[in-house]
Structure formats: C-alpha cells, structure tokens
Design an enzyme around this catalytic site. Structure first.
Site, mmCIF file in Angstrom:
data_model
loop_
_atom_site.group_PDB
_atom_site.id
_atom_site.type_symbol
_atom_site.label_atom_id
_atom_site.label_comp_id
_atom_site.label_asym_id
_atom_site.label_seq_id
_atom_site.Cartn_x
_atom_site.Cartn_y
_atom_site.Cartn_z
ATOM 1 N N SER A 142 4.026 -0.270 -7.845
ATOM 2 C CA SER A 142 4.495 -0.954 -9.046
ATOM 3 C C SER A 142 3.649 -0.529 -10.256
ATOM 4 O O SER A 142 3.548 0.676 -10.536
ATOM 5 C CB SER A 142 4.453 -2.463 -8.810
ATOM 6 O OG SER A 142 5.136 -3.161 -9.812
ATOM 7 N N ASP A 174 15.429 -1.861 -5.647
ATOM 8 C CA ASP A 174 14.182 -2.486 -6.070
ATOM 9 C C ASP A 174 14.466 -3.443 -7.229
ATOM 10 O O ASP A 174 15.196 -3.101 -8.156
ATOM 11 C CB ASP A 174 13.179 -1.408 -6.507
ATOM 12 C CG ASP A 174 11.756 -1.924 -6.636
ATOM 13 O OD1 ASP A 174 11.567 -2.979 -7.276
ATOM 14 O OD2 ASP A 174 10.837 -1.277 -6.120
ATOM 15 N N HIS A 219 10.775 -4.821 -3.307
ATOM 16 C CA HIS A 219 9.962 -4.154 -4.318
ATOM 17 C C HIS A 219 8.933 -3.263 -3.635
ATOM 18 O O HIS A 219 8.043 -3.763 -2.962
ATOM 19 C CB HIS A 219 9.283 -5.206 -5.192
ATOM 20 C CG HIS A 219 8.456 -4.649 -6.292
ATOM 21 N ND1 HIS A 219 8.812 -3.519 -7.007
ATOM 22 C CD2 HIS A 219 7.262 -5.056 -6.811
ATOM 23 C CE1 HIS A 219 7.893 -3.273 -7.916
ATOM 24 N NE2 HIS A 219 6.935 -4.182 -7.807
#
Length: 502
Positions: free
Chosen positions: A211, A443, A471
């Site tokens: 991320s 995602d 995610h």
C-alpha cells in the site's frame, strides 16, 4: 612516551573524523551502529538517528525505532526491510507478524526488519488533535437540506462547519508537532531508509512495501536506485495526482470491492442485503444506501459509548471491512444488526479498527501521520469549490463512498506550504534494477489501475497481477507468494504482465 603516542594517534583520528564529517555531514548518520536488544522473545529492537531536515544535518535529530526477526538459517542473504502501508502503519507491528506473514525460505535467509517511519508510532510521532477532538473530526456528518446527509448536496452552513473543523485539525498539528510536520514527507522517509540500509550493513536494499509502503519504495528507487537489490511494491499507490484526485480514484476501488462483498453476501443464507431470492448486487447496494440515509436522519443505537452512529460512522464501518475478506463476516453481522435492529455498534467498532481507536477511546497517532504525509506528498487544491465539484462528479460513478472520500481530502487545502517543499515532481527510478509491482484486480484501497500506472512510470517496473479480492496480494495467494519469493531470494523477475488467478 607510549601515552603521548596514543594521545597523538587519537587526535589524528579525531581530526580525520571531523574532516570527513565536514566533507559529508551525513557520514555520522551512515556510520551508526544499532544497539540491538532482545524484545518480545525471538525479536530484537533498537533505534537509530536521522536528521529532521536533510538540508540541515547538524540540526535537530529524530529517533527511528526498528525491530527485526533474525534469519533462522546459516546461509543469510541480508536484511529484508518491510513496511505495511498507511501512511501511519507500524513496521514494528508488521515484523511482529513475520513468522506467519513470510515463508520459511524467506525467514531462513533474511533478517526481517521493520521500522516506524518518521512521524509514526515510536519514531518521533506527529500529534494533532486529542482523542475527544478526533471523535468529533472523524464523526462529522455533512448536512443536506433533504435530511439524507447526502455529501453531494451539503448546505453552506454545514460546509463552513467542516472547513472550520479541518482548519482546527491543521492548527492542532502545528501546535503539538511544530516543525516536525514540515519534514515527514515520503522523500525524507526514503532518505531514512537509505541510512537504515547502510546501518544494517547491506550493500543493496531488499525491500517489500505494501500500500503506502509502495510509495516509500518508489521514492527510494528515484533517489537511490543504484542502491537497490530488490524492491517489491504490493498494492501500489499511483505516482501521479494530487490528494483530491487520488481520493476520487480510490472511490472506484472501494466501489469494486463493495460489489464483490455484496455479491458474496447474496450467496449466503444470512445475508441482510437480500430482499427475496432474486436480489441483485444493485439491490444489495441500494439497501446499504438506504441504511446510510436512515443513519443520517436518526443515528443508530450504540451499546458501547455516547458517540452517534450517524451516516459517516456507518460508512467508515463498511469501508474498514472492504480492506480484507477476513472482515466480511463481521460487516455482514454489523449490517444485520443495523438493518434489522437499528444497532450500529459493530459498524462503529469496525470504524475504530480502521483508525486505531482502542476500547478506552484513545487513538494511536496513525491518523495524524496519515494526513501529515499525504498532504506533504500531494498538495491538494486550496479552493473549497474544487472539493464540492469533485464530490458531485464522483457521486455519479461511486455514489456510496465517493463524495465522502472527496470531502475527506479537504484537510490538505489548509496544510502549510512549507511542509510540501520536499515533494518529488517525478518518479521513474531510472537507475534501479527491475522493480516488481504487484496489483490486485479488486483491491479496495489501491485500485488495480494504480499498479499499472506505477509499473509504467518506473523505467524497470515489472507488473504481476492477482485476480482476487482484498487489499494487497502477498500472503494471500500461493502463486503470488512463489513469484515474490523467487524475486527476493534469487532475483528472478516474472515476465511482465504475469497473472495469478484463483
């Protein structure tokens, strides 16, 4: 004579050290040793120092906390530095999960090392509002004339109140953190990462970021590409766009994830979103929209404290669950209680998990770090009208969460410009070896398109796709794990465009 000789040798060494530091003022930082101490059983913890301002290395220093799980085998490659994302996520916490998060082969050959980036957790943390103020800030609900809390049709008075709240947040950051908020951008985190690489004794950096951690890795590739051994960027954040643009694009990812959740829910006998056997995904989404309007008009019940479970808090609860399939049973239960019993407690608690609020009502500093880093890296428009227009526009394509996400970027409109001066204008990593970018097709927080954009922006970017939910991908799919591990261990990069499917 011996004492004099030793003293003379010491003076000569001091002179050489001072001359070296005068020539390279960062040498004192790159030459540090970490005093590793045993912590939490088989782990080791320590700290190292970095300059708060790399343009003034002789000024204030920041202490960066690190934690590692030493390699279990004798054929050690070096350190694998990891970051779980955020901004505001703790690398120390990520390393604590390393025994389950990384394969045996990786743990045998690498020390798994995590650090809390500057401004985060145990590393000179940024602080802004106190917990009571954060409850108000996070729970603020824009009001609309029709009473539905529709953020695309907020009243002028409600917008003015929201502007005041965001200005208050920025002022609180300045009062409680001072100059630190001018130096927590990702370019500085990447500079800290290079100091850590050298302090760990690695000629080349081996790194896995998830991320927001992908942004750290991409910045490192841009600033220190020649020092890269291997970079894995999983759940990539696009290198393009300001904070408002990213929030609007992120709404698309959450919408895709929401539809996947609703489709799964409708396949189960206990789904609260089904109104008959022939319910469609659109029907399920409409039931959530009805719940949001209901909570806007009259807050849901709350069994744990006196906070109002309004439209905003219901949204946060559902959004939190979309980060991982593991949360889906909880959000189904929360929606069941909310829709059938008018009880929003579970959804409230899911939102608390998202922003690290404990059962005593105390927040970690992750929200302060999230906003401080995002606003430093990607300056947003200074005109409130831009946020109003973005909310209306995204409301047509992502009506459930898009408008609130657009308004959520408003804090950056008031962020001090001095805090944005270190932001990089371009990231292509032209001196880095192959960089592995991993994207998940559904995602929620980092839309798949961002992984495509990151891989295209990096001169040596290689895209690995996982057709799945949730995610980030590493640790969720054996095919992805095998490809990433081969790259980390042997430097074997998969063919660009490789797809892993369920």
């Amino acid at each position: 004579m011996l004492a004099v000789a030793l003293l003379a040798t010491g003076c000569a060494e001091t002179d050489r050290t001072e001359a070296s530091e005068a020539q390279d003022p960062l040498a004192v930082f790159y030459g540090q040793d970490i005093d590793w101490q045993e912590c939490d059983g088989r782990f080791e913890c320590g700290t190292f120092e970095v300059p708060m301002d790399y343009d003034d290395p002789s000024g204030r220093r920041l202490e960066i906390a690190v934690k590692r799980l030493p390699a279990s085998g004798s054929d050690r490659i070096g350190s694998l530095v990891v970051n779980p994302g955020g901004p505001g996520g703790s690398g120390l916490d990520y390393v604590s999960a390393a025994p389950a998060a990384f394969s045996r082969q990786v743990r045998e050959r690498f020390d798994i090392v995590g650090f809390d980036p500057r401004g985060v957790g145990q590393s000179s943390p940024v602080y802004c509002m106190d917990s009571a103020e954060l409850d108000e800030f996070l729970g603020f609900q824009l009001q609309s004339a029709d009473g539905t809390g529709d953020p695309t049709a907020a009243t002028d008075a409600s917008v003015e109140e929201f502007v005041r709240l965001n200005r208050d947040f920025v002022e609180a950051c300045q009062e409680r953190s001072g100059e630190l908020i001018h130096h927590v951008g990702t370019a500085n985190v990447a500079r800290d990462l290079d100091v850590l690489r050298e302090v760990l004794g690695d000629d080349g950096l081996t790194y896995l970021g998830k991320s927001y951690g992908t942004s750290i890795g991409a910045h490192y590739a841009e600033l220190f590409g020649a020092n890269v051994r291997a970079l894995v960027l999983d759940g990539a954040v696009t290198p393009h766009g300001d904070q408002l643009e990213l929030s609007v694009e992120q709404a698309g990812g959450f919408t895709t994830a929401l539809h996947a959740f609703v489709e799964d829910c409708l396949s189960r006998p206990d789904c609260p979103l089904a109104d008959g056997d022939d319910a469609t995904v659109a029907d399920g989404v409409a039931r959530i929209a009805e719940l949001l309007e209901r909570a806007a008009a009259e807050p849901l019940d709350n069994r744990v404290d006196d906070r109002e479970v309004n439209r905003t808090r219901v949204e946060l609860g559902v959004l939190a669950a979309l980060y991982s399939e593991s949360f889906w049973p909880q959000v189904r239960a929360g929606l069941t209680e909310a829709i059938h019993d008018g009880d929003g407690t579970v959804l409230l608690q899911l939102g608390d998990v998202l922003y690290s609020r404990d059962s005593d009502g105390v927040y970690e500093n992750s929200l302060a770090a999230l906003i401080a880093v995002n606003c430093a890296d990607r300056p947003g428009p200074r005109d409130v009208a831009a946020y109003e227009e973005a909310a209306r526009t995204v409301g047509r394509t992502a009506p459930l969460f898009g408008p609130s996400l657009a308004w959520g970027a408003l804090t950056c409109a008031y962020w001090p410009k001095e805090a944005q001066e270190d932001a990089l204008s371009e990231i292509d990593g032209d001196s880095a070896p192959p960089v592995l970018v991993v994207g998940t097709t559904r995602d929620s927080a980092t839309p798949y398109e961002w992984a495509e954009e990151m891989a295209a922006a990096l001169d040596s970017g290689v895209l690995l796709t996982w057709e799945g939910d949730g995610h980030t991908a590493y640790g969720s799919d054996p095919c992805v794990d095998d490809e990433v591990d081969a790259y980390l261990l042997e430097g074997e990069v998969p063919e660009d465009g490789t797809v892993c499917a369920l």
